[in-house]
Write a protein that holds these residues in place. Sequence first.
Motif, short mmCIF file in Angstrom:
data_model
loop_
_atom_site.label_atom_id
_atom_site.label_comp_id
_atom_site.label_asym_id
_atom_site.label_seq_id
_atom_site.Cartn_x
_atom_site.Cartn_y
_atom_site.Cartn_z
N THR A 138 18.18 -23.24 72.21
CA THR A 138 19.63 -23.12 72.35
C THR A 138 20.05 -23.15 73.81
O THR A 138 21.04 -23.78 74.19
N ALA A 141 19.88 -26.70 74.98
CA ALA A 141 21.00 -27.46 74.43
C ALA A 141 22.30 -27.14 75.17
O ALA A 141 23.12 -28.03 75.44
N LEU A 142 22.49 -25.86 75.49
CA LEU A 142 23.70 -25.46 76.22
C LEU A 142 23.72 -26.09 77.61
O LEU A 142 24.76 -26.57 78.08
N THR A 145 24.71 -29.65 77.25
CA THR A 145 26.13 -29.77 76.93
C THR A 145 26.99 -29.58 78.17
O THR A 145 28.01 -30.26 78.37
N SER A 151 20.04 -35.08 78.51
CA SER A 151 19.70 -34.77 77.12
C SER A 151 18.20 -34.50 77.04
O SER A 151 17.38 -35.41 77.10
N THR A 438 21.46 -30.68 63.99
CA THR A 438 20.83 -30.03 65.13
C THR A 438 19.51 -30.73 65.41
O THR A 438 18.84 -31.20 64.48
N PRO A 450 25.45 -23.10 70.11
CA PRO A 450 25.47 -24.32 70.95
C PRO A 450 24.45 -25.37 70.56
O PRO A 450 24.54 -26.51 71.05
N GLN A 453 25.71 -29.81 66.55
CA GLN A 453 26.67 -30.85 66.90
C GLN A 453 27.29 -31.42 65.63
O GLN A 453 26.58 -31.65 64.65
N PRO A 454 28.61 -31.67 65.58
CA PRO A 454 29.60 -31.35 66.60
C PRO A 454 29.79 -29.83 66.73
O PRO A 454 29.93 -29.14 65.71
N LEU A 455 29.81 -29.35 67.92
CA LEU A 455 29.86 -27.91 68.18
C LEU A 455 31.14 -27.28 67.63
O LEU A 455 31.10 -26.21 66.99
#
Length: 697
Positions: A138, A141-142, A145, A151, A438, A450, A453-455
């Motif tokens: 997480t 991923a945050l 973002t 990525s 995810t 987070p 997606q979509p968040l």
Amino acid sequence: MPDSPAAEIVEKVGGPGNIESLTHCATRLRFQLRDGDLVDQSGIESLPGVMGAVPQAGDRFQVVIGGGVQTVYNEIMALPTMTGDEEGDVDDAAAIKARERAKGPRGKVAWLDTLFEFLSDSFRPILGALLGASLFITFMALMATLGVIPSWNAPGVVLEPSWAFINLMWQCVFIFLPLMVAYNASQKIGADPWVGFAIMAVVMLPGFMALGQDATAQQIVFLGSDITTVPVFGIPLTIFDYSSQVFPPLLMAAVLGPLWKGLKKIIPTNLHLIFVPFLAMLIMIPLTAFLIGPIGVYAGAGLANLLSSINDFSPFIFAIIIPLAYPFMVPLGLHWPINAIMLLNIQTLGYDFIQGPMGAWNFACFGATAAVLVLAWRERDQAMKQTATGALAAGLLGGISEPSLYGIHLRFKRIYPRMLVGCFVGGLIIGIGGGVRTEAFVFTSLLTIPAFQPLALYGIAVAAAFITSMTLVLIFGYKPKPTAEEAAAVGDSGTVAAPTAGSGAPAAATAGAAVGGAATATAVRPTTATATADAGNAPNVGAALQIMSPLDGRAVPLSDVPDPVFAGGTMGPGVAIEPSGDTVYAPGAGTVAAAQPTGHAFGLVLDGGIELLIHVGIDTVNLKGEGFDVKVHNGDRIEVGTPLVTFDRAVIEKAGYPLITPVIVLNADQFDAVDPIELGPTTAGAPLLSVETKAAD
């Protein structure tokens, strides 16, 4: 109408003719029934003195009584209908079984129960590692973002060493997940877990993958997939990347278990240490590499493809079905195979589409728990406040639904319809939005939002599920509507008075009987001078008392106990200890109310009025006293440091029973609060629990 609680219990489990056998531990009546469908569970749970009921597979049924279980057991066994002195309408056993067979599978089949226990115990010990890894995911991923890093899991992306190192912190869990599952599954099945680990490790070695680069390797198409094979002694060996795979180690352990037991039977005992592991590895390593491993890979892929096809056909319907199905799948253990498929989706597809809709279920579940917590605060229900607080924290921070499910929702059936509405609303929003994905396996908690997606879509969906369930439970309540007798018992606070645990028996006595397999020792120590009380007298109101630790070890929340009755707070509040020693001591002065002859449980009445239950291990009553050396008897006076029982850790661990020891305050309703003083390492005699006496009106 039956004229005693014992007779009522017998009647509501289907009558004496439906009882194949009856035993008891320190807290529960354990029925083996002929037809589990004949049980009136809600009727049993409404009886005075009954703390809960736990249906199990194989027509097994448990009635949680607490400390008075021995008395109720004796009353049942003394009934004329149980002794054969009175004739009754008893169904023929053969007819009952024939009727059961005609119904088909009901989720209460012994082998099915065993299967789900196997799956559960293969994953449960590594939940902590999975949860920790999911938070690392997480975080990554945050950061992606927010644009801090590229990525992080896209093909061809190379992270700088600092971020690459953080990435390794979660990869270590998922890459080697097959080894962890192999260890747990082998242990559950009765084989040496390290042998199971070693067998699975062979196909995860870099040298195994390197075989696919040999000049003799061939590329073929099998079941629509491109695979690599290499001849080994003339037999084609399929080369797979087994990282993150869970089905192959589960299948391997399922075969290893019977083989291990068979080898132990045919090999002389004095040769077990060498030849049982050797022959097991000699047989299982080639079998796993050539046959079981590929079967596991394709079986998992087949299940994953089936669910993917359903999702591709209608993401809208899939997003609604998953959250509505999960409240019923989790109690049956059906969610464990789905978790395995989620991992496989990420490995093969690069993303998973199940966890998003599953989040709608989880947050609907947590919303219902939050409502129960609010209502418990309003009603000053201390036991439920503690249960709901722990369950809500485990849910929102860890994404774990079992404490809420077993501790609250399955006990109060009015919650389920309200919770299902929340599940539907959350799933509906995800379906309308086109689905949620995810790219990593995470637990659906506040901290992992987070990762989806979509968040925005996922956040709105889980918030709606949470708020809907919480609102409905707040409006309609969760407790059964009170009867006329209960309504007459409403006190000044406007809340219905709960029946006492012992149905007339002192709570202290109930505590003792309730202990089903643990040694209990507690000390009551006032934390202020005004709290001091003479032995046998109640302490001053408003005082804070201390219960001391009966064991050396590590204090953990009750929610960590692998038993829903203890974990859910049904018996009362307290903590559990993972022991490091082998002796349970009395940490305070008092009287032994119940010393189980099997040594697995003790009930104490401490000076000052606290009634305590200490249960050494889980299901250790089944050892029938083996490995336990009881030092005290019923009625004995105890002082600080009095040994209660010494237990043989090796005997308990070899039998496969957890050593975790719940320490429970059985009469918590007589106090204002029961709270852990400090979790973590503890020693016998160190402060463990704080008990606050009720302030004067």
